[in-house]
Enzyme design. Structure first.
Site, PDB file in Angstrom:
ATOM      1  N   HIS A 230      -9.778   0.831   4.295  1.00 54.31           N
ATOM      2  CA  HIS A 230      -8.445   2.118   5.148  1.00 54.31           C
ATOM      3  C   HIS A 230      -8.959   2.383   6.415  1.00 54.31           C
ATOM      4  CE1 HIS A 230      -4.509   2.779   6.573  1.00 54.31           C
ATOM      5  NE2 HIS A 230      -4.042   1.497   6.218  1.00 54.31           N
TER       6      HIS A 230
ATOM      7  N   GLY B 128       2.061   2.014  11.050  1.00 53.15           N
ATOM      8  CA  GLY B 128       2.844   3.442  10.906  1.00 53.15           C
ATOM      9  C   GLY B 128       3.664   4.014  12.160  1.00 53.15           C
TER      10      GLY B 128
ATOM     11  N   ASN C 203       0.912  -1.103   0.139  1.00 49.89           N
ATOM     12  CA  ASN C 203       0.367   0.601   0.040  1.00 49.89           C
ATOM     13  C   ASN C 203       0.891   0.856   0.308  1.00 49.89           C
ATOM     14  OD1 ASN C 203      -1.990   1.769  -0.015  1.00 49.89           O
ATOM     15  ND2 ASN C 203      -2.753   1.584   3.204  1.00 49.89           N
ATOM     16  N   TRP C 204       1.434   1.903  -1.076  1.00 48.01           N
ATOM     17  CA  TRP C 204       2.336   3.167  -1.766  1.00 48.01           C
ATOM     18  C   TRP C 204       1.712   3.701  -0.855  1.00 48.01           C
ATOM     19  CZ3 TRP C 204       4.355   2.839  -6.897  1.00 48.01           C
ATOM     20  CH2 TRP C 204       5.016   1.393  -7.451  1.00 48.01           C
TER      21      TRP C 204
ATOM     22  N   GLY D  94       2.349  -1.032   4.529  1.00 47.37           N
ATOM     23  CA  GLY D  94       2.248   0.345   4.210  1.00 47.37           C
ATOM     24  C   GLY D  94       4.202   0.970   3.763  1.00 47.37           C
ATOM     25  N   GLY D  95       4.816   1.525   5.394  1.00 43.42           N
ATOM     26  CA  GLY D  95       5.532   2.692   5.393  1.00 43.42           C
ATOM     27  C   GLY D  95       7.073   1.384   4.020  1.00 43.42           C
TER      28      GLY D  95
ATOM     29  N   GLU E 282      -6.716   4.950   7.465  1.00 52.22           N
ATOM     30  CA  GLU E 282      -6.707   6.701   7.428  1.00 52.22           C
ATOM     31  C   GLU E 282      -7.984   6.851   6.387  1.00 52.22           C
ATOM     32  OE1 GLU E 282      -2.853   5.428   5.237  1.00 52.22           O
ATOM     33  OE2 GLU E 282      -2.121   5.096   7.488  1.00 52.22           O
TER      34      GLU E 282
HETATM   35  P1  PGA Z   1       2.684   0.498   7.942  1.00 54.05           P
HETATM   36  O1  PGA Z   1       0.864   0.672   7.177  1.00 54.05           O
HETATM   37  O2  PGA Z   1       3.014  -0.938   7.344  1.00 54.05           O
HETATM   38  O3  PGA Z   1       3.163   1.277   7.610  1.00 54.05           O
HETATM   39  O4  PGA Z   1       2.505   0.457   9.411  1.00 54.05           O
HETATM   40  C1  PGA Z   1       0.270  -0.005   7.514  1.00 54.05           C
HETATM   41  C2  PGA Z   1      -0.949   0.711   5.855  1.00 54.05           C
HETATM   42  O5  PGA Z   1      -1.311   1.564   6.512  1.00 54.05           O
HETATM   43  O6  PGA Z   1      -2.058  -0.778   6.181  1.00 54.05           O
END
Ligand code: PGA
Length: 254
Positions: free
Chosen positions: A85, A162, A7-8, A234-235, A87
């Site tokens: 998600h 994150g 997930n960019w 993510g990261g 976010e």
């Molecule tokens: P992260 O993000 O690996 O940066 O914790 C995961 C995500 O938001 O799906």
């Protein structure tokens, strides 16, 4: 095979960088989810990885400024789509009802939905994890009765996203069992049947993955368990070396 979802989010800044990262991360078992403007460019350069989107809208066409439909994504060779998600839920006030419509639209357009569920640190401290995750599952899947097992569920505790502090594999395994039971109860199986052979086939066909600060250093802790069918990253997915290492771990435990 386990599935690793990259997930960019809102990265990188330019198409050139997106193409470079996609070429370097083009591996079997990986689903690359770039921002919408880079989908087409990424689609053109990947051969082994699959393409995913980070969201979709539930209507096919019409007066919906800024939205993107499932059929438009399909037209760009997208196969997977992340839905709900945290976010989007927290920063853009996406509700379970909106998530449910998106899941239904994704299946209608032949996309594989990845439904994200998970609790905040506060909800966890109040002992509400199962209540929250149970509600997100029940409502998120409410418009697709009988098709629940076509959805990949990503358990992503929000406090682990994150932060560099992932969930423990032990807790994740408990949550996997909880999610399996919820999904099976929608499919008509009872809780008591969870581990018996009658439902084993169904259990095997469900895909539950983990997300939240997964890196090449901790990936094995999660992926070595057969119940955990993959990871949402993510990261670390913005670093092709990290992705290569995570994919090698996932291959070990396919
Ligand atoms: P992260 O993000 O690996 O940066 O914790 C995961 C995500 O938001 O799906």
């Amino acid at each position: 095979m386990k599935i690793i979802v990259a997930n960019w989010k809102l990265n990188p800044a330019t198409e050139k960088e997106a193409i470079k990262l996609a070429k370097e991360s083009d591996l079997e078992g990986l689903v690359i989810c770039p921002p919408f403007p880079f989908l087409e460019a990424v689609a053109k350069v990947i051969k082994k990885a699959k393409l995913g989107a980070q969201d979709l809208f539930w209507e096919e066409k019409g007066a919906y400024t800024g939205e993107v439909s499932g059929s438009q994504l399909k037209d760009l060779c997208v196969e997977y789509v992340i839905i709900g998600h945290s976010e989007r839920r927290l920063k853009l006030e996406e509700t379970d009802e909106m998530v449910a419509k998106k899941i239904k639209a994704a299946l209608k357009d032949g996309l594989k939905p990845i439904l994200c569920v998970g609790e905040t640190a506060e909800e966890r401290a109040q002992g509400k994890t199962r209540e929250i995750v149970g509600k997100e599952l029940r409502l998120g899947l409410s418009l697709i009765p009988g098709r629940e097992k076509e959805v990949i569920v990503a358990y992503e505790p929000i406090w682990a996203i994150g932060t560099g502090a992932p969930d423990t594999p032990e807790n994740m395994l408990e949550m996997v069992e909880f999610i399996y039971r919820q999904l099976m109860s929608y499919a008509g199986a009872t809780v008591g049947e969870f581990k018996n052979s009658k439902t084993q086939k169904l259990t095997n066909s469900l895909k539950i993955i983990y997300g939240g600060s997964v890196t090449s250093k901790n990936a094995e802790d999660f992926l070595k368990h057969k119940e955990i069918r993959g990871a949402l990253v993510g990261g670390a997915s913005l670093n092709s070396k990290e992705i290569k290492n995570i994919i090698s771990v996932s291959k070990k435990y396919a």
